[in-house]
Scaffold this motif. Structure first.
Motif, PDB file in Angstrom:
ATOM      1  N   PRO A 107       0.836  -1.201   0.000  1.00 45.31           N
ATOM      2  CA  PRO A 107       0.000   0.000   0.000  1.00 45.31           C
ATOM      3  C   PRO A 107       0.870   1.248   0.000  1.00 45.31           C
ATOM      4  O   PRO A 107       2.064   1.185   0.300  1.00 45.31           O
ATOM      5  N   GLY A 108       0.270   2.376  -0.334  1.00 45.05           N
ATOM      6  CA  GLY A 108       1.017   3.629  -0.280  1.00 45.05           C
ATOM      7  C   GLY A 108       0.180   4.791  -0.760  1.00 45.05           C
ATOM      8  O   GLY A 108      -0.881   4.613  -1.352  1.00 45.05           O
ATOM      9  N   LEU A 109       0.689   5.961  -0.487  1.00 45.19           N
ATOM     10  CA  LEU A 109       0.031   7.203  -0.906  1.00 45.19           C
ATOM     11  C   LEU A 109       0.547   7.692  -2.242  1.00 45.19           C
ATOM     12  O   LEU A 109      -0.176   8.325  -3.001  1.00 45.19           O
ATOM     13  N   ALA A 110       1.834   7.407  -2.527  1.00 44.10           N
ATOM     14  CA  ALA A 110       2.444   7.873  -3.769  1.00 44.10           C
ATOM     15  C   ALA A 110       3.592   6.937  -4.128  1.00 44.10           C
ATOM     16  O   ALA A 110       4.211   6.327  -3.251  1.00 44.10           O
ATOM     17  N   PHE A 111       3.855   6.858  -5.441  1.00 41.93           N
ATOM     18  CA  PHE A 111       4.907   5.999  -5.960  1.00 41.93           C
ATOM     19  C   PHE A 111       5.626   6.742  -7.073  1.00 41.93           C
ATOM     20  O   PHE A 111       5.005   7.486  -7.822  1.00 41.93           O
ATOM     21  N   SER A 112       6.937   6.514  -7.189  1.00 36.95           N
ATOM     22  CA  SER A 112       7.682   7.208  -8.241  1.00 36.95           C
ATOM     23  C   SER A 112       8.397   6.214  -9.138  1.00 36.95           C
ATOM     24  O   SER A 112       8.949   5.212  -8.671  1.00 36.95           O
ATOM     25  N   GLU A 113       8.379   6.513 -10.416  1.00 35.13           N
ATOM     26  CA  GLU A 113       8.994   5.641 -11.413  1.00 35.13           C
ATOM     27  C   GLU A 113      10.515   5.702 -11.361  1.00 35.13           C
ATOM     28  O   GLU A 113      11.183   4.677 -11.463  1.00 35.13           O
ATOM     29  N   GLN A 145      -1.438   9.195  -7.862  1.00 39.30           N
ATOM     30  CA  GLN A 145      -0.442   8.617  -6.953  1.00 39.30           C
ATOM     31  C   GLN A 145       0.880   8.345  -7.648  1.00 39.30           C
ATOM     32  O   GLN A 145       1.849   7.982  -6.997  1.00 39.30           O
ATOM     33  N   TYR A 146       0.915   8.493  -8.956  1.00 40.81           N
ATOM     34  CA  TYR A 146       2.055   8.076  -9.766  1.00 40.81           C
ATOM     35  C   TYR A 146       2.861   9.290 -10.221  1.00 40.81           C
ATOM     36  O   TYR A 146       2.314  10.220 -10.814  1.00 40.81           O
ATOM     37  N   TYR A 147       4.151   9.269  -9.910  1.00 38.12           N
ATOM     38  CA  TYR A 147       5.045  10.365 -10.259  1.00 38.12           C
ATOM     39  C   TYR A 147       6.230   9.817 -11.043  1.00 38.12           C
ATOM     40  O   TYR A 147       6.813   8.806 -10.657  1.00 38.12           O
TER      41      TYR A 147
END
Length: 185
Positions: free
Chosen positions: A121-127, A159-161
């Motif tokens: 789980p998470g609030l935000a994720f980065s590529e 949520q995707y950066y």
């Protein structure tokens, strides 16, 4: 921006976004991508949380796992910020943790550390760094340091950066794979 400020901003963004029709459309697309993923298909045991609030609903994933004959494991957390994964079935008795998360009441049996695949789980994720911004307690980072296993994150567009927008520290464990509709854009 520091983690605490970014986390608060991200919570606000997700609470608002989850009310939209676009969010439901993206959730359905992310489910389909997950169910078609070779790592998901191959895993016999899946670690996943019971979603709450403005998170991607996890019960449809859990139901799909059960329909496919996979074993489902959910986290049980402890005061020392450790956790373990306990098998989750339709008969599992749950209780609410101090964080408001539903967890297994009985955790002495049917434990698996680690499951073959953890849907983190998470609030935000980065590529760029495969970074995950969690909810601030560090349970998953500590767990993955102790029990390395394959991880996947499900990220809606908000949520995707591409570039990490928050500080990443040495104890923060990267995610192996991010499944997001934003990658198609």
């Amino acid at each position: 921006m520091d983690k605490v400020s970014f986390r608060k901003k991200q919570i606000d963004i997700m609470e608002e976004f989850m009310k939209s029709d676009q969010a439901q459309k993206e959730i359905n697309e992310v489910y389909l991508k997950l169910f078609d993923d070779s790592g998901f298909k191959a895993a016999k045991s899946i670690g996943i949380t019971l979603s709450m609030g403005s998170e991607i609903p996890t019960f449809p994933i859990i139901k799909e796992c059960w329909d496919l004959g996979k074993e489902v494991y959910i986290p049980k957390t402890f005061k020392d910020y450790s956790m373990t994964f306990v098998q989750y079935t339709k008969d599992t008795e749950l209780e609410t943790s101090s964080f408001g998360v539903r967890e297994p009441k009985n955790y002495q049996t049917d434990v698996l550390n680690p499951p073959e695949l953890i849907i983190a789980p998470g609030l935000a994720f980065s590529e760029d760094k495969k970074a995950r911004l969690g909810f601030g307690a560090g349970y998953y980072d500590r767990y993955l340091a102790q029990y390395p296993t394959k991880t996947v994150a499900l990220a809606l567009s908000r949520q995707y950066y591409l570039q990490t927008q928050w500080p990443v520290f040495v104890l923060d464990k990267p995610i192996d794979q991010i499944i997001s509709v934003a990658k198609d854009a």
